[in-house]
Design an enzyme around this catalytic site. Structure first.
Site, short mmCIF file in Angstrom:
data_model
loop_
_atom_site.label_atom_id
_atom_site.label_comp_id
_atom_site.label_asym_id
_atom_site.label_seq_id
_atom_site.Cartn_x
_atom_site.Cartn_y
_atom_site.Cartn_z
N GLU A 182 0.81 -1.23 0.00
CA GLU A 182 0.00 0.00 0.00
C GLU A 182 0.85 1.27 0.00
OE1 GLU A 182 -3.85 1.88 2.37
OE2 GLU A 182 -2.50 0.50 3.42
N HIS A 184 1.26 13.94 -7.83
CA HIS A 184 0.65 15.22 -7.45
C HIS A 184 1.72 16.30 -7.27
CE1 HIS A 184 -3.71 14.24 -6.32
NE2 HIS A 184 -3.24 13.20 -6.98
N THR A 187 -5.02 -7.75 -10.81
CA THR A 187 -3.67 -8.13 -10.35
C THR A 187 -2.95 -6.93 -9.75
OG1 THR A 187 -2.82 -7.73 -12.59
CG2 THR A 187 -3.45 -9.99 -12.05
N ASP A 246 1.61 -4.94 -14.48
CA ASP A 246 1.38 -5.64 -15.74
C ASP A 246 0.40 -4.86 -16.61
OD1 ASP A 246 -1.04 -6.05 -14.48
OD2 ASP A 246 -0.81 -8.21 -14.26
#
Length: 348
Positions: free
Chosen positions: A53, A64, A209, A214
Site C-alpha cells: 500500500e 501530485h 492483479t 502488468d
C-alpha cells in the site's frame, strides 16, 4: 586484431569507472553512494513487502507533486517535481485534489529527517524504489539533485478522475506530457487503488492483479461496465466489469477517446512495450520543472524489479468479443481467458 585485443583496446579509452561505496556497492557517480542508506531505510520501514500500500500512495504523492508546474503560468504555479507537497504540506494538502495525502506525508517525514536529501529528491527516489518492488515493473530512472522547494504549488493543477479527456490532455500538455505519455503513465494504475472515490471500499484496485505491474488494467478498462462495486455511482467513477474493482471515469474515457484510444489499445497484453514507455514517461514526469543538466543519474542504485511470470489474460468470464474497441486499426493480441466464474478483484 582479434576480439579480445579489440575489447582491451576499447576499454583503455573508456572514461567511465565504477566507484566503490562504503557498503561495498558500486555506482558510476560517487554522489549516489549517499542513497544506499536511504534505500535500506525505505526497504525496512516503508516498502517492507513487495508492491504494498505505501508504494501506491507514495507514487500517487509523487505524481501530485510533479504536476505542480505550468509552462503557461510560469514560476508562480510551482516548480514541479521539487517536493513542495511535503515542504509546504500545510498549504498543499488543503487543495481538493490532495485530499487524504496528509496521511502519507506523515509516513515519510520521519524518514526524510534521518537523511540529508531535499524533500524532492527523497520523494521521487522513494517513488522509484517503490515501483521497483513490484514484479513486472521496469527499472525506474532516478536523477539526484533537486534543490529544496522554495514555494508551494497552486491548487487546481492536478487532473482528477472526473475531468474530461480534453481537460486532462490540456493540463498535461502544460507540463510537457504528451497524450501517449499520459497513457503510458496510466500503467501505474496496474498497481494502483482507489482511496477517495468510494469510501465504502477504500483500497479497491483498478484491475485484478494489483500486486503486479502488468498490462491487465489496459485490458480490463476496455471491458463493458456492468456494476458499481461499492455504494453506487460516485464522482469520477463509472461502472466496472468486475466485483471489487473500481473503474475511474478518466481511464474509461481515455481508453475510448480518438486521441488516445490507439495508444491505450497498443499496450493490451504488451508487457515489453508498456515497460519501455512507462519508464520513459515516468523519468520525464519526475524531472518536471528541474534542471536535469545539473543533476546526477543515480539509476544504478534502484533495485532491479523481479520479472512477471503470469501471462496476460482476460478475467474469468470474458473474451476478446467483450472488448469495446475504439481503435480497430491496432490489432488485439491473443489472450487466454482464465477458467472459472467471473473474477473478483481484491487488494494485494
Amino acid at each position: 586484431m582479434n576480439l579480445t585485443a579489440l575489447a582491451f583496446l576499447l576499454a583503455g579509452f573508456s572514461t567511465v569507472s565504477a566507484v566503490l561505496c562504503s557498503n561495498g556497492k558500486t555506482v558510476l557517480n560517487a554522489a549516489c553512494c549517499q542513497l544506499f542508506p536511504v534505500l535500506a531505510d525505505l526497504q525496512e520501514n516503508l516498502f517492507d513487502t513487495p508492491c504494498n500500500e505505501p508504494v501506491r500512495i507514495v507514487l500517487h504523492l509523487a505524481f501530485h507533486d510533479a504536476m505542480g508546474f505550468s509552462l503557461s503560468q510560469g514560476a508562480a504555479a510551482g516548480q514541479g517535481a521539487d517536493g513542495s507537497i511535503i515542504t509546504f504540506a500545510s498549504n498543499e494538502t488543503t487543495f481538493p485534489e490532495n485530499f487524504a495525502l496528509d496521511g502519507v506525508i506523515g509516513w515519510v517525514t520521519p524518514l526524510i529527517a534521518r537523511h540529508n536529501l531535499s524533500d524532492g529528491d527523497f520523494l521521487h527516489f522513494a517513488a522509484s524504489v517503490g515501483i521497483a518492488t513490484c514484479p513486472g515493473a521496469p527499472r525506474p530512472k532516478f536523477l539526484l539533485g533537486r534543490p529544496q522547494a522554495i514555494s508551494p504549488a497552486v491548487s487546481g493543477l492536478v487532473p482528477t478522475a472526473s475531468d474530461s479527456v480534453t481537460t486532462i490532455l490540456a493540463r498535461c500538455a502544460d507540463v510537457g506530457i504528451s497524450p501517449s505519455e499520459i497513457v503510458a503513465l496510466l500503467a501505474s494504475h496496474s498497481v494502483g487503488a482507489s482511496y477517495a472515490i468510494d469510501p465504502v471500499i477504500p483500497g479497491a484496485p483498478f484491475d485484478t492483479t494489483p500486486g503486479i505491474f502488468d498490462t491487465q488494467v489496459f485490458t480490463e478498462v476496455l471491458l463493458p461496465g456492468v456494476l458499481f462495486p461499492g455504494n453506487g455511482s460516485n464522482v469520477g467513477e463509472v461502472m466496472s466489469p468486475l466485483r471489487g474493482e473500481v473503474r475511474l471515469q478518466s481511464d474509461f474515457e481515455i481508453a475510448r477517446d480518438s486521441r488516445t484510444a490507439c495508444a491505450w489499445k497498443s499496450l493490451v497484453g504488451n508487457q515489453a512495450m508498456m515497460q519501455v514507455q512507462f519508464a520513459a514517461a515516468m523519468a520525464k514526469l519526475s524531472a518536471i520543472g528541474q534542471n536535469i543538466n545539473a543533476m546526477v543519474d543515480c539509476s544504478d542504485v534502484i533495485p532491479i524489479p523481479s520479472a512477471v511470470t503470469e501471462k496476460p489474460s482476460f478475467p474469468q468470464g470474458f473474451t476478446s468479443a467483450d472488448i469495446e474497441d475504439a481503435c480497430p486499426s491496432v490489432g488485439l493480441p491473443v489472450l487466454a481467458t482464465l477458467p472459472g466464474p467471473i473474477a473478483t478483484a481484491s487488494p494485494a
